[in-house]
Design an enzyme around this catalytic site. Structure first.
Site, short mmCIF file in Angstrom:
data_model
loop_
_atom_site.label_atom_id
_atom_site.label_comp_id
_atom_site.label_asym_id
_atom_site.label_seq_id
_atom_site.Cartn_x
_atom_site.Cartn_y
_atom_site.Cartn_z
N TYR A 126 84.71 34.46 63.54
CA TYR A 126 83.65 34.52 64.54
C TYR A 126 83.07 35.93 64.63
O TYR A 126 81.95 36.20 64.22
CB TYR A 126 84.17 34.11 65.92
N SER A 127 83.85 36.87 65.20
CA SER A 127 83.35 38.21 65.50
C SER A 127 82.98 38.98 64.24
O SER A 127 83.60 38.80 63.17
CB SER A 127 84.39 39.01 66.29
N GLU A 242 89.45 27.27 75.20
CA GLU A 242 90.41 28.35 74.97
C GLU A 242 90.65 29.15 76.24
O GLU A 242 91.76 29.65 76.48
CB GLU A 242 89.86 29.27 73.87
N SER A 370 84.70 39.05 76.14
CA SER A 370 85.05 40.22 76.94
C SER A 370 84.79 39.99 78.42
O SER A 370 84.05 39.08 78.82
CB SER A 370 84.26 41.45 76.47
N GLU A 372 82.96 41.68 80.33
CA GLU A 372 81.52 41.81 80.61
C GLU A 372 80.78 40.51 80.33
O GLU A 372 79.91 40.09 81.10
CB GLU A 372 80.94 42.95 79.76
#
Length: 387
Positions: A126-127, A242, A370, A372
């Site tokens: 993913y990232s 998740e 995250s 944020e």
């Protein structure tokens, strides 16, 4: 067997699960201080596989236990209480459920039995270096070429990808579309030519995460899951599920127990300042437990989790982080030493391990979305605040 388990009352079910763990789970692997590699947990996984317990949430028709939601939550909670190490479980918790819901019959026949048998170990792609929290900005491309896609790009923070035989990834298949609408979900054989994996050594000396590089990697179009350019919807579905487990209170409760042990060993049980901070964190953990219980009840009723589950991931990981900070503070300069620190007082042979919780807490507020990002989701999708 699965029907018998579902018919048990809650306490009988938990006793049955605990008895299996007590008999077959290796004592030396209980409550590991770091994520274990596949070679270390493979014997345990194979014991689960032989028992038919490798996939508690999968339907029986696909080789799972077929546990109803309440029993599934209880099974996971008993694993946490017993200190069962997490296996490389992306195939069980993500790829399997995804294929059961969105895959073709050919994909299910090809992949599901091999996941259950421990033949296929999956990593998540993913990232990316410039697309972590803003995942929809990913640049890895999959370009059609006959019956294949040609994949080029880079993924990062792929957990234990050095042990993986396969990778599920998001790749851009349409540049002209809006960024969320031009992404597809692909299944990739990790042994394909053009794939290289590089472990990332962390501050604790471990290699839990990896970078994955794709250079002209051929992926059959038959490995596309769902519709072309429809991968973002699938990815959101996986991340939402998740987050209830990333927000489990067990991590914070375990860290609190370490703080209480440290207070006893260091003679801080009557220190007003320390006890004030500890009490506040115990209340935070109690709030977390109540919030977790609310979402668990939702799952038990068979209801889909909404964007408000971000509260759980946010509160769970940030509470854990604050507890780890307290443990570091109360041990003073000794808190900067890796491994077990001998107790400073008396003839006690007890030891304190400080940095393990601290190290584990650092990435917890980042992976799975995250803090944020969680706040943005809550602001926009729950509170309807202006962008």
């Amino acid at each position: 067997m699965s029907q018998d388990l579902n018919s048990l009352d809650d306490e009988s079910f938990r006793r049955t699960v605990r008895a299996f763990f007590a008999e077959y789970y290796p004592e030396e692997l209980r409550f590991p201080k770091q994520r274990l590699r596949w070679a270390e947990v493979k014997p345990w996984f194979m014991a689960l596989s032989r028992k038919g317990w490798a996939a508690p949430g999968w339907p029986v028709q696909y080789g799972g236990m077929g546990l109803e939601p309440a029993k599934l939550i209880a099974f996971i909670e008993e694993q946490e209480k017993w200190g069962v190490a997490r296996t490389p479980d992306m195939g069980l918790t993500m790829v399997g459920p995804l294929l059961i819901r969105h895959g073709t019959e050919a994909q299910r026949s090809q992949y599901l039995p091999r996941i259950l048998a421990g033949e296929h170990i999956w990593a998540q792609g993913y990232s990316e270096p410039n697309a972590g929290s803003d995942l929809a900005s990913l640049r890895t491309e999959a370009v059609e070429d006959g019956s294949d896609f040609i994949v080029n790009g880079q993924k990062t923070w792929a957990t234990l990808a050095q042990d993986a035989t396969h990778i599920f990834l998001l790749a851009r298949t349409e540049k002209s579309a809006k960024k969320q609408e031009g992404i597809s979900f692909l299944l990739v054989d990790a042994t394909s030519p053009g794939i290289s994996v590089r472990p990332i050594r962390n501050i604790a000396g471990g290699e839990d995460f990896c970078e994955i590089f794709f250079e002209n990697v051929r992926v059959p179009q038959a490995n596309l899951v769902g519709e072309r350019n429809g991968g973002w919807k699938i990815a959101k579905e996986l991340l939402t599920f998740e987050r209830i487990f990333l927000g489990s209170p067990k991590q914070s409760q375990y860290a609190l127990a370490r703080v209480r042990e440290a207070c006893a060993l260091l003679g801080l049980e009557r220190d007003a300042g320390v006890q004030d901070r500890l009490t506040q964190l115990e209340l935070d953990a109690a709030d977390l437990n109540a919030l977790y219980g609310r979402f668990v009840q939702q799952v038990k009723r068979g209801e889909a989790l909404g964007p408000d589950v971000s509260m759980l991931k946010l509160w769970g990981t940030e509470t854990f982080s604050r507890i780890a900070d307290l443990l570091l503070d109360i041990t003073g300069t000794a808190g900067g030493l890796p491994g077990d620190i001998p107790a400073p007082a008396g003839d006690s042979e007890e030891a304190i391990n400080v940095l393990t919780s601290f190290y584990n807490a650092r990435p917890a507020t980042i992976y799975g979305g995250s803090s944020e990002i969680q706040r943005n989701i809550l602001a926009g999708q729950v509170l309807s605040l202006p962008n």
